[in-house]
Structures are given as structure tokens and as C-alpha cells.
Design a protein around this motif. Structure first.
Motif, PDB file in Angstrom:
ATOM      1  N   LEU A  10      -4.251  47.532  29.791  1.00 53.53           N
ATOM      2  CA  LEU A  10      -4.267  46.308  28.991  1.00 53.53           C
ATOM      3  C   LEU A  10      -2.864  45.821  28.657  1.00 53.53           C
ATOM      4  O   LEU A  10      -2.587  44.617  28.732  1.00 53.53           O
ATOM      5  N   LEU A  11      -1.968  46.730  28.290  1.00 48.99           N
ATOM      6  CA  LEU A  11      -0.606  46.313  27.958  1.00 48.99           C
ATOM      7  C   LEU A  11       0.131  45.804  29.200  1.00 48.99           C
ATOM      8  O   LEU A  11       0.915  44.854  29.108  1.00 48.99           O
ATOM      9  N   GLY A  12      -0.125  46.422  30.350  1.00 46.12           N
ATOM     10  CA  GLY A  12       0.476  45.921  31.587  1.00 46.12           C
ATOM     11  C   GLY A  12      -0.031  44.528  31.928  1.00 46.12           C
ATOM     12  O   GLY A  12       0.746  43.651  32.329  1.00 46.12           O
ATOM     13  N   ALA A  13      -1.343  44.310  31.764  1.00 49.53           N
ATOM     14  CA  ALA A  13      -1.906  42.991  32.050  1.00 49.53           C
ATOM     15  C   ALA A  13      -1.390  41.945  31.062  1.00 49.53           C
ATOM     16  O   ALA A  13      -1.052  40.818  31.454  1.00 49.53           O
ATOM     17  N   LEU A  14      -1.322  42.304  29.781  1.00 54.57           N
ATOM     18  CA  LEU A  14      -0.802  41.360  28.785  1.00 54.57           C
ATOM     19  C   LEU A  14       0.674  41.066  29.025  1.00 54.57           C
ATOM     20  O   LEU A  14       1.112  39.923  28.891  1.00 54.57           O
ATOM     21  N   VAL A  30       2.357  46.242  38.123  1.00 53.04           N
ATOM     22  CA  VAL A  30       2.377  47.597  38.680  1.00 53.04           C
ATOM     23  C   VAL A  30       1.888  48.595  37.632  1.00 53.04           C
ATOM     24  O   VAL A  30       1.104  49.505  37.944  1.00 53.04           O
ATOM     25  N   ALA A  31       2.330  48.438  36.387  1.00 50.77           N
ATOM     26  CA  ALA A  31       1.874  49.322  35.310  1.00 50.77           C
ATOM     27  C   ALA A  31       0.363  49.194  35.118  1.00 50.77           C
ATOM     28  O   ALA A  31      -0.330  50.198  34.919  1.00 50.77           O
ATOM     29  N   ILE A  53      -3.405  53.250  44.184  1.00 47.78           N
ATOM     30  CA  ILE A  53      -1.952  53.438  44.153  1.00 47.78           C
ATOM     31  C   ILE A  53      -1.327  53.052  45.489  1.00 47.78           C
ATOM     32  O   ILE A  53      -0.325  52.345  45.535  1.00 47.78           O
ATOM     33  N   ILE A  54      -1.945  53.491  46.586  1.00 46.03           N
ATOM     34  CA  ILE A  54      -1.353  53.231  47.901  1.00 46.03           C
ATOM     35  C   ILE A  54      -1.422  51.750  48.255  1.00 46.03           C
ATOM     36  O   ILE A  54      -0.421  51.142  48.637  1.00 46.03           O
ATOM     37  N   VAL A  55      -2.607  51.167  48.126  1.00 47.32           N
ATOM     38  CA  VAL A  55      -2.800  49.794  48.591  1.00 47.32           C
ATOM     39  C   VAL A  55      -2.227  48.783  47.612  1.00 47.32           C
ATOM     40  O   VAL A  55      -1.396  47.952  47.974  1.00 47.32           O
ATOM     41  N   TYR A  56      -2.650  48.836  46.358  1.00 47.13           N
ATOM     42  CA  TYR A  56      -2.226  47.805  45.423  1.00 47.13           C
ATOM     43  C   TYR A  56      -0.820  48.051  44.896  1.00 47.13           C
ATOM     44  O   TYR A  56       0.058  47.215  45.036  1.00 47.13           O
ATOM     45  N   THR A  57      -0.619  49.197  44.283  1.00 39.85           N
ATOM     46  CA  THR A  57       0.682  49.449  43.679  1.00 39.85           C
ATOM     47  C   THR A  57       1.758  49.580  44.739  1.00 39.85           C
ATOM     48  O   THR A  57       2.849  49.047  44.595  1.00 39.85           O
TER      49      THR A  57
END
Length: 164
Positions: A10-14, A30-31, A53-57
Motif C-alpha cells: 500500500l505504501l509503495g502504491a501510494l 517496485v516496492a 519478482i522476475i517478470v514484474y519487478t
């Protein structure tokens, strides 16, 4: 642990939504992706966590940050005019979606539905199941996604190399 990973997400999205600098917003995304991967681990699905982790991050965010830095779009454009109607409509839509999400969660029964006699927990996804599903049931979609990614890569090279 759930609260920790949920707060990271949530904090990463905000942070992504509230940042004016696009590079910092990408790092906040990324967070958020790492938080989602942690939630997948808590759901006993390490395959989905690894793919997250591999695909998105790993791949997509590196590509996005690379394109952002290459296009040198660190400056945000100023708004043409103030639009208070958009702000109120978006807040009303946000409130409606939040109300619907809370109603859906409260109405689902939660753990009561799993406690019904005979109900089984879903099985964890394995690499063999992922491979079988991907290459047997969804082979056409997999190949189309590969062609779309190839076209995007060719387009990115064409945009950056002006003297082709």
C-alpha cells in the motif's frame, strides 16, 4: 507478516501515485511489486511470488525505468487549467469502489466459507502446473504475447536510434 507485506504494497502504491518525479514513482512501484510477491509467499504460492519478482519487478520495471530515463522526461508538464469536476468525480468513484470492496469482503464469509464440511484448501501452484497450463492450454496467447513484446522492443529501438 501479512500486515507488513500489505503495508509495503500500500505504501509503495501510494508513493507511486503521489510522486511528481517519474523515476521515484517507478521505484515506489517496485516496492509495491515486492510487497505483492511477499503476499504470494504468505499464500503458499512461491511460484507466483517468483514470477512476480522476475517478470514484474525485474523485467517490466527495469524496462519502464530505462525508457523513462532514456526519454529524459523528468519534468512534469503543468496542467492547462484547473478541473475541479474531475477531482470530485474521481473522489466519488474512489468512495464507491471502496464501499463495494468492503461490502464484498464482508459478504464473502471469509473463513466461515472454508470451515464448511468438505471444503478443501486450494492446492499450491507448482512449476509443472504452470508449464502445462502455459504451453498446453494457452499456447496461442503465449505466442501472441511474445510477438507483442518483440514489436515493442523493435519500436523502442526505432524510437531511440534516430539514424537507422
Amino acid at each position: 507478516m501479512f500486515i507488513t507485506f500489505a503495508l509495503i504494497t500500500l505504501l509503495g502504491a501510494l508513493g507511486m501515485l503521489l510522486q511528481k518525479n517519474v523515476v521515484v514513482a517507478g521505484l515506489c512501484m517496485v516496492a509495491a511489486f515486492f510487497g505483492v510477491a511477499g503476499l504470494f509467499v504468505l499464500l503458499a504460492n512461491p511460484v507466483a511470488a517468483a514470477l512476480q519478482i522476475i517478470v514484474y519487478t525485474g523485467a517490466i520495471m527495469v524496462l519502464v525505468l530505462f525508457v523513462i530515463m532514456m526519454l529524459n522526461s523528468h519534468q512534469e508538464e503543468e496542467a492547462q487549467a484547473s478541473r475541479p469536476v474531475q477531482r470530485w468525480v474521481s473522489l466519488a468513484l474512489l468512495a464507491a469502489l471502496a464501499f463495494g470492496a468492503v461490502k464484498l469482503v464482508l459478504g464473502s464469509g471469509g473463513l466461515k466459507a472454508l470451515a464448511v464440511k468438505g471444503a478443501e484448501m486450494p492446492q499450491a501452484m507448482t512449476l509443472q502446473k504452470v508449464g502445462t497450463t502455459l504451453f498446453a492450454d494457452h499456447l496461442l496467447g503465449f505466442e501472441v504475447a511474445g510477438l507483442v513484446l518483440l514489436a515493442a522492443m523493435i519500436g523502442a529501438v526505432a524510437l531511440t536510434k534516430r539514424n537507422l
